[in-house]
Scaffold this active site. Structure first.
Site, short mmCIF file in Angstrom:
data_model
loop_
_atom_site.label_atom_id
_atom_site.label_comp_id
_atom_site.label_asym_id
_atom_site.label_seq_id
_atom_site.Cartn_x
_atom_site.Cartn_y
_atom_site.Cartn_z
N ASP A 38 79.37 101.84 -54.53
CA ASP A 38 79.49 100.48 -55.04
C ASP A 38 78.94 100.44 -56.45
O ASP A 38 78.13 101.29 -56.85
CB ASP A 38 78.72 99.51 -54.14
CG ASP A 38 79.31 98.11 -54.16
OD1 ASP A 38 79.98 97.73 -53.19
OD2 ASP A 38 79.12 97.40 -55.18
N TYR A 159 96.35 90.57 -59.35
CA TYR A 159 95.97 91.07 -58.03
C TYR A 159 97.21 91.54 -57.26
O TYR A 159 97.24 92.65 -56.70
CB TYR A 159 95.26 89.95 -57.26
CG TYR A 159 94.86 90.30 -55.85
CD1 TYR A 159 93.74 91.08 -55.58
CD2 TYR A 159 95.61 89.82 -54.77
CE1 TYR A 159 93.37 91.38 -54.29
CE2 TYR A 159 95.23 90.12 -53.47
CZ TYR A 159 94.12 90.89 -53.23
OH TYR A 159 93.76 91.20 -51.94
N LYS A 163 97.89 95.52 -56.16
CA LYS A 163 97.99 95.90 -54.75
C LYS A 163 99.38 96.46 -54.43
O LYS A 163 99.51 97.36 -53.57
CB LYS A 163 97.66 94.72 -53.85
CG LYS A 163 96.19 94.31 -53.89
CD LYS A 163 95.27 95.42 -53.45
CE LYS A 163 93.83 94.95 -53.29
NZ LYS A 163 92.91 96.03 -52.82
#
Length: 257
Positions: A38, A159, A163
């Protein structure tokens, strides 16, 4: 109960919170050793310690998934630490608090979302696949979204486009590397209440808007991170040994093909 991933080595990007944490926890409960990756150094350290206080089966590492050097160094470190990499879950990403209206999207918003969602997935696959080839097997699960092959509800075109790229990358890698025993699949959730941003966007909708969205879902409710994680576990395990190159929708039937 038999643990389906006993002694397997997994890397989960974006694993410190939200859906990534649910995935990390599910893999851990199935017996895997997990490297939580992360950008949030404090979050990733705390998550790793909370999940496994002995630090024997979980490690947390701060890595920028868009930085090739950091990604390559992490993969080498995990190979040295645990000897193999059996599972890679590319979860890092999302809309990343960028605008969703076309006129409000700035170039830097586009670059951020595409770099984290798509470039980050590419870089980790590029680093991990050679190690999986040496082993003769491996499972990669890329977290896509219903937006990739339909449309977004709470995010912008940056987005959706990123994707869609993840799903194209998934299919091509599955075709190219299947002969080496490497399976590459994707999981596509619909709106899932995984973090403050999504919760806030959902809460801002009035009751009529919420009712309309839920009416489009045959199961009549939003999904949970744990339901997505269970599909990831399935794709990581030998239960899916003859499955590659597909995207599994976890959408309550919202998109029926």
């Amino acid at each position: 109960m038999c643990q389906r991933l006993l002694n397997k080595i997994a890397i989960v990007t974006g694993g410190a919170r939200g859906m990534g944490f649910a995935i990390t926890k599910a893999l851990f409960q199935e017996g895997a050793r997990v490297a939580i990756i992360d950008i949030d150094e404090k979050g990733v350290t705390e998550t790793a310690q909370n999940l496994d206080r002995s630090n024997s089966r979980v490690v947390g590492k701060k890595v920028d998934v868009t930085n090739k050097r950091e990604v390559n160094d992490l993969v080498k470190e995990m190979k040295t630490l645990w000897g193999s990499i059996d599972i890679l879950v590319n979860n890092a990403g999302g809309a990343l608090n960028t605008p969703y209206l076309l006129e409000a999207i700035q170039e830097q918003d586009w670059d951020l979302v595409v770099d984290v969602n798509l470039k980050g997935t590419f870089l980790f696959c590029q680093a991990v696949i050679p190690e999986m080839v040496k082993q003769g097997k491996g499972s990669i699960i890329n977290i896509s979204a219903l937006a990739a092959h339909w449309r977004a509800s709470l995010a912008g075109i940056q987005y959706t486009a990123s994707k869609a790229g993840v799903e194209g990358l998934t299919r091509q890698l599955a075709y190219d590397w299947g002969k080496y025993g490497i399976r590459v699949n994707a999981v596509a959730p619909t709106v899932t209440l995984t973090g403050e941003r999504v919760q806030s966007l959902w809460d801002r909708k009035n009751e009529e808007e919420k009712k309309k969205m839920l009416s489009d879902i045959p199961l009549g409710r939003l999904g949970t991170p744990e339901e997505v994680a269970s599909v990831v576990v399935f794709l990581a395990s030998e239960e899916s040994s003859y499955i590659t190159g597909i995207t599994i929708d976890v959408s309550g039937g919202r998109y029926l093909r």
